[in-house]
Design an enzyme around this catalytic site. Structure first.
Site: not given
Length: 830
Positions: A260, A264, A306, A570, A636, A664, A667-668
């Site tokens: 958790a 991730e 340039d 260029d 977390n 995890n 909701t996350d």
């Protein structure tokens, strides 16, 4: 190598050409072997966050949680596919931009002119070029007729260069440059990687590929997260076992919390944010070759640009006209102006950019006037004379010679001048006055030409009647001054690097809002020690007469001073510096293949102003990544605080491992992804760039993460203890804790939209994706709690009104206290 004398005018024999081809190799620029699509795909898995995620996937699979493992491996694969598709499609687009110039060349072999593939040219060959041709190799002129060559590709100079075999003239020509006017026979000295262009290509390939600032920051963050995961896993497991909890259950809890603790969704959020930025920039004609380049540009502190074709239009235009009356009296004469336009139109072969610009002088009125003349003869331009003349006959049958050319040359050949409709003699004082006016125009970065005429009498270009001067300039792009100013307000310094002379460079720089108090030339850079140059590089914004190695040195010195450097250009001469820069930006229309290959981003419209929009998008992406990190790490941390505090307080575990994993994933993940789509803040270009040495957790972010993470943990644990105390039922208390954790995290996702404003001031309607994600997470939570089948899977029970009120109360604590703390920090000026 000797030409002509040893090999005669017959050129090489076929056998000798084959022998030399075997000795010197083909006349091609070799590039490093390109990555295959498979290797591009594998390259998406090398960052540390992806590695951590794959380890967590293995842990989840080992624990028997196939759903968790499947979701995480899906995230890994999706992240890799998005990165691969972007890089692969961009490479295909770059290939589509390749030019097909200089594929064939006319060569003298066995005494006969033949056309061969340019790759089969060898040193010792004699080749023939004319206007419009691309030179296929390096060499020197044997014979020529009015040859001028555009060398902007290699030198950055906008004006074409006169070439001649005559003593004292420049007789060297280079591969890749274009013949603008005239023709020549050329003895080939170098081919392939031995040419000047080949040496530049070698410099490019020796520049090491470096990770971007974003990649370095994510790698650093990943290491800290890995250490935190190990600490959490060991601490919670050991504390629970010492307290007497079931060993297997505590190991599962520790591993669940460690999983958790890993954000991730971070690789996916970063990729999605970058991909969205790429789409927005593509709509503005900017092609991003590598996704991290978007964020890198947002962190840029210096843009090295340039001049020719980037800040300017790479097109000569008439900047100022000055007839004699304008020079002497400050007021133009109609008759003189008409004659000046007439000469520019009639004494004109439209052979180069300068003559094309002169042809437009006077508009339709000059067109009608010129239509009354017939051209009967010409003395072509010659590099030794530096002028051209034509013979014309007017409607009355009178013959005139009209001459235009270098201002000094034409003025020296003039003995009279046109004053209104009267012709007067030029005395020493008047000649000096005209010369000073010419010098004044030249000091303003203008290419000055003069016009004269006389009644036709013979072929001599003498005793001319001087009419006036024309000042031409490669004008700045109209949008560039505002773009440079916008970059300045964003804390980004614009540096001009050009092959032109100091005067021209300084004049153009001032027109586009680049400070030009001090200008360094390539010779200045070569004469300075490394320490002297590194001290000067932070103060100088204009460099003139520089070679590719000087551009490379400038970029490296700026990087050594902890700048994030963007380099635009260029020409081939820009490519090594573009490769070395943190982000290289090539021009898509006027840029060369070599430059585009070395770049991270290609401007498809060659518009410098597009860079300012790219900076804005890059900064927005960086901010969105910080928002997600704030949200994910605070949430977390709240989960870890909840579980760890309960173990230390000898309380029952507030959450089951399956509930932690659900939070995890659902909701996350969804609100985090939605934060990655947050629109760019309107005031983002009024802020300074993020310091090069700072991590993703700079500024207020560490405090906000720890403060809000601990508050989430306290509120979750508070709801658990309160419901446990009032109901005496641990399952109900765990459900209340689960619901509080979800609710506080949903609310916190909206707080993360702004680091300095409270929830109310941040607004909740600007990001409809976030609203949708929050609503979906809320519905999923209610389903888990109130659908009987899901109650069994996630070990939840329904809550009554009182228990829901407790959950609501603890959910409201976060934004209330957060708003108070935000006001206190504002008052303290933090």
């Amino acid at each position: 190598m000797e030409y002509m004398r040893d090999e005669g005018y017959t050129g090489l024999t076929g056998a000798e050409a084959e022998k030399r081809l075997a000795e010197y190799g083909k006349n091609i620029i070799t590039n490093k072997r390109k990555k295959s699509p498979f290797l591009i795909f594998l390259g998406q898995f090398k960052d540390i966050m992806t590695v951590i995620l794959m380890i967590c996937t293995c842990i989840s699979a080992f624990m028997g949680d196939s759903i968790e493992a499947a979701v995480m491996i899906g995230i890994v694969v999706m992240n890799a596919l998005l990165g691969f598709i972007q890089e692969y499609r961009t490479e295909k687009t770059i290939e589509a931009l390749r030019s097909m110039s200089a594929l064939k060349a006319r060569v003298l072999r066995n005494g006969i002119q033949v056309t061969v593939n340019a790759e089969n040219i060898v040193p010792g060959d004699i080749i023939y070029v004319k206007a419009g041709d691309i030179l296929p190799a390096d060499g020197f002129i044997i014979t020529s007729s009015g040859l001028t060559v555009d060398e902007a590709l290699l030198t950055g100079e906008s004006a074409a260069v006169e070439k001649s075999e005559k003593h004292g003239c420049d007789a060297s020509v280079y591969s890749g440059t274009q013949v603008i006017r005239g023709s020549a026979s050329v003895g080939v000295t170098d081919t392939g990687m031995n040419t000047k262009m080949g040496h530049i290509s070698h410099m490019i390939q020796n520049v090491k590929d470096e990770t971007t600032p974003l990649q370095r920051k994510l790698a650093s963050l990943g290491k800290y997260i890995m250490l935190a995961c190990l600490f959490v896993c060991i601490s919670v497991s050991v504390a629970g076992i010492l307290r007497g909890e079931n060993i297997i259950n505590m190991l599962l809890t520790g591993i669940s919390l460690a999983v958790a603790a890993v954000p991730e969704g971070l690789p996916a959020i970063v990729t999605i944010s970058l991909a969205l930025g790429v789409q927005r920039m593509a709509a503005n004609r900017a092609l991003v070759r590598r996704l991290p380049a978007v964020e890198t540009l947002g962190s840029t502190t210096v843009i090295c640009s340039d001049k020719t074709g980037t800040l300017t239009q790479n097109k000569m235009s008439v900047f100022k006209t000055a007839s004699v009356s304008g020079i002497l009296y400050g007021k133009e004469s109609t008759h003189e102006s008409k004659m000046l336009c007439l000469i520019c139109r009639l004494c004109n072969n439209l052979s180069d950019a300068t003559e094309i610009a002169l042809k437009d002088m006077g508009g339709e009125a000059a067109d009608r006037e010129a239509a009354g003349f017939v051209r009967t003869g010409e003395i072509p331009f010659d590099s030794s004379r530096k002028c051209m003349s034509v013979f014309v006959k007017d409607a009355k049958g009178e013959m005139l010679m009209m001459t235009k050319g270098g201002a000094d040359v034409v003025l020296a050949r003039s003995t009279r001048y046109l004053d209104g409709e009267r012709i007067k003699s030029i005395d020493g004082k008047m000649r000096d006055r005209f010369s000073k006016y010419n010098d004044m125009l030249a000091s303003g970065a203008l290419r000055v030409m003069a016009c004269a005429y006389k009644p036709a009498a013979g072929q001599n270009e003498t005793d001319l009647i001087f009419v006036g001067f024309i000042g031409l300039m490669d004008r700045p792009r109209p949008e560039v001054p505002d773009a440079v100013k916008l970059c300045g307000s964003a804390g980004i310094r614009t540096v001009m690097i050009t092959g032109d002379n100091k005067i021209t460079a300084a004049a153009i720089a001032r027109e586009v809002n680049i400070p030009a108090d001090r200008v360094l030339t390539g010779d200045d850079i070569s004469s300075m020690s490394d320490s002297e140059f590194e001290a000067a590089v932070e103060k100088v914004s204009v460099y003139a007469r520089v070679l590719p190695e000087h551009k490379l040195k400038i970029v490296r010195a700026l990087k050594k001073k902890n700048n994030i450097v963007a380099m635009t250009g260029d020409g081939v001469n820009d490519a090594p510096a573009i490769k070395e820069a943190d982000i290289g930006i090539a021009m898509g229309l006027s840029g060369t293949d070599v430059t585009r290959e070395a770049s991270d981003m290609v401007l498809m419209d060659d518009n410098f102003a597009t860079i300012a929009e790219a900076v804005r998008q890059g900064r927005g992406i960086y901010e969105n990544i910080r928002k997600f990190i704030r949200y994910m790490l605070a949430c977390n941390l709240g989960e870890v605080v909840t579980m760890f505090a309960a173990v230390l307080m000898n309380l029952p575990l507030p959450l089951y491992p399956i509930q932690i994993l659900w939070v995890n994933l659902v909701t996350d993940g969804l609100p985090g992804i939605a934060l990655g789509t947050d629109p760019v803040d309107d005031g983002i270009m009024n802020r300074k760039p993020v310091p090069a040495g700072s991590g993703l957790l700079g500024g207020r972010l560490p405090f906000l993460i720890f403060f809000r993470g601990i508050l989430i943990g306290i509120c979750t644990l508070g709801a658990f203890v309160s419901v446990q105390f009032t109901s005496g039922n641990t399952d109900i208390a765990r459900t209340a804790a689960f619901m509080t954790l979800v609710m506080t995290q949903i609310v916190h996702s909206f707080e993360c939209r702004n680091e300095t404003k409270s929830l109310i001031l941040s607004g909740v309607r600007d990001n409809m994706w976030l609203l949708g994600a929050g609503a979906f997470s809320l519905l999923m939570m209610l389903a888990v709690i109130y659908i009987p089948y899901l109650q069994i899977v996630f070990r939840t029970v329904p809550l009554n009104i009182i228990q829901l009120s407790i959950v609501t109360g603890f959910t409201a604590v976060g934004p209330i206290i957060g708003g108070i703390v935000n006001d206190i920090m504002k008052s303290a000026g933090r």
